[in-house]
Design a protein around this motif. Structure first.
Motif, PDB file in Angstrom:
ATOM      1  N   ASN A 178       0.819  -1.226   0.000  1.00 39.16           N
ATOM      2  CA  ASN A 178       0.000   0.000   0.000  1.00 39.16           C
ATOM      3  C   ASN A 178       0.850   1.272   0.000  1.00 39.16           C
ATOM      4  O   ASN A 178       0.355   2.365   0.192  1.00 39.16           O
ATOM      5  CB  ASN A 178      -0.958   0.001   1.201  1.00 39.16           C
ATOM      6  N   LEU A 221       0.274   4.113  -3.077  1.00 37.67           N
ATOM      7  CA  LEU A 221      -1.108   4.404  -3.489  1.00 37.67           C
ATOM      8  C   LEU A 221      -1.327   5.896  -3.698  1.00 37.67           C
ATOM      9  O   LEU A 221      -2.122   6.310  -4.525  1.00 37.67           O
ATOM     10  CB  LEU A 221      -2.092   3.893  -2.427  1.00 37.67           C
ATOM     11  N   ILE A 253      -4.139  -0.052  -7.122  1.00 37.46           N
ATOM     12  CA  ILE A 253      -5.345   0.368  -6.381  1.00 37.46           C
ATOM     13  C   ILE A 253      -6.414  -0.738  -6.454  1.00 37.46           C
ATOM     14  O   ILE A 253      -7.034  -1.092  -5.455  1.00 37.46           O
ATOM     15  CB  ILE A 253      -5.879   1.713  -6.938  1.00 37.46           C
TER      16      ILE A 253
END
Ligand SMILES: NC(=O)c1ccc[n+]([C@@H]2O[C@H](COP(=O)([O-])OP(=O)(O)OC[C@H]3O[C@@H](n4cnc5c(N)ncnc54)[C@H](OP(=O)(O)O)[C@@H]3O)[C@@H](O)[C@H]2O)c1
Length: 317
Positions: free
Chosen positions: A219, A222, A252
């Motif tokens: 993550n 992002l 995503i």
């Protein structure tokens, strides 16, 4: 920790192994490197992967690892599987890279000194050499085992046909190839076109490197490129251009699926590689202890439904 047998050998490796390519050089904070290695071992990661050139500067990851071993792991040598490699540029002149016997033997001697070890558990030829006869390179690996400087040998970055030839030569020499270390992740799939079959048929283990695509399959990117990330570091091997709009759009979508599975994207990316039974271990890198714990929890759910796998394929297509 789960342990998986490495091909048809007697050696088992942890399903998650730790690599010291980034975050363990003299440019990094030694106490952070130490905490990561201690936490890894406390959680059953018995396998640590190095190479002559890891740093920067080259050689400094082995030096730091040697320091940590001496300070904290003296009585644990027999619980550790330590690997190193030679193949990329390490020193000046014609004997400082590729695949000659001269280079491989000298390089391993240097690595052992830097780490303060009598032997490594696995010694790899790091990349194929188009100019040195494969027989010479494989004979050097065999020699190193016979000299007691490595227990097992492996190859890295060899394509399927080159790997098949190397495996056959090593078998003939009486030093079977233990393992192959290729790049493999949801973003890099070449191993599926032949290499995995060669390894499966020959009983050779497989330890994919960069299963998180150097952090892209987490993550982390992002919302742009964080200042403390590999892509932002001047010595990081992940180039800013690789964090492209097109990649981030896929990341995503993958992140949404991971959340639906109750996982972080890093956990789903590792589980996706580990679902292949031919994979012995995933070889990760981390810059923080929190990342390590996050990655370890990938083992809580390695199962995928057919729908999830199809969705991943459509996102990657
Ligand atoms: N044989 C070869 O030619 C070869 C080549 C490359 C690597 N390798 C081996 O493979 C090992 C792993 O390679 P790699 O470091 O590229 O692996 P990777 O696991 O794909 O990427 C590691 C990076 O991902 C980020 N990360 C890891 N866990 C995270 C998490 N839970 N959440 C968010 N971000 C996370 C960190 O980036 P940040 O640093 O940005 O925080 C970390 O440095 C190397 O250390 C080396 O041993 C071998």
């Amino acid at each position: 920790m789960q342990y998986r047998r490495c091909g048809k050998s007697g050696l088992k490796l942890p399903a998650v192994s730790l690599g010291l390519w980034h975050n363990f050089g003299h440019v990094d904070v030694l106490e952070n490197s130490r905490k990561i290695i201690q936490l890894a071992f406390d959680n059953g990661i018995t396998h640590f992967d190095l190479a002559n050139n890891y740093g920067p500067p080259p050689g400094s990851a082995e030096e730091n690892f040697g320091k940590i071993l001496k300070d904290d792991f003296k009585s644990y040598r027999d619980e550790l599987v330590i690997s190193t490699k030679a193949g990329y540029h390490m020193w000046e002149g014609p004997y400082g890279e590729w695949g000659s016997k001269k280079y491989l033997v000298s390089s391993l001697d240097q690595s052992l000194k830097r780490m303060g070890l009598d032997y490594v558990d696995i010694f790899y030829h790091h990349r194929p050499d188009p100019d040195t006869p494969l027989e010479e390179t494989m004979t050097a690996l065999d020699l190193i085992v016979r000299q007691g400087k490595a227990l097992y040998v492996g190859i890295s970055n060899y394509q399927a046909d080159e790997a098949a030839k190397a495996i056959a030569i090593l078998k003939q020499l009486g030093t079977p190839c233990l393992i192959h270390q290729p790049k493999y992740s949801m973003f890099v799939r070449w191993v599926e076109e032949g290499l995995m079959d060669v390894l499966g048929n020959e009983g050779v283990g497989c330890i994919p490197f960069s299963p998180l695509a150097q952090g892209l399959l987490t993550n982390k990117y992002l919302k742009g490129i964080p200042a403390d990330s590999r892509a932002a570091k001047p010595h990081g091997f992940l180039q800013e251009e690789e964090v492209s709009e097109e990649k981030v759009a896929r990341i995503i979508k993958l992140n949404t699926l991971a959340q639906q599975r109750g996982q972080t994207l890093a956990q789903m990316a590792l589980a996706w590689v580990l679902k292949n039974q031919r994979v012995t271990s995933v070889l990760i890198g981390v810059s923080k202890t929190e990342q390590l714990m996050d990655c370890l929890h990938s083992l809580d759910n390695l199962a995928f439904t057919a729908e999830e796998l199809n969705l991943i394929e459509s996102i990657l297509a």
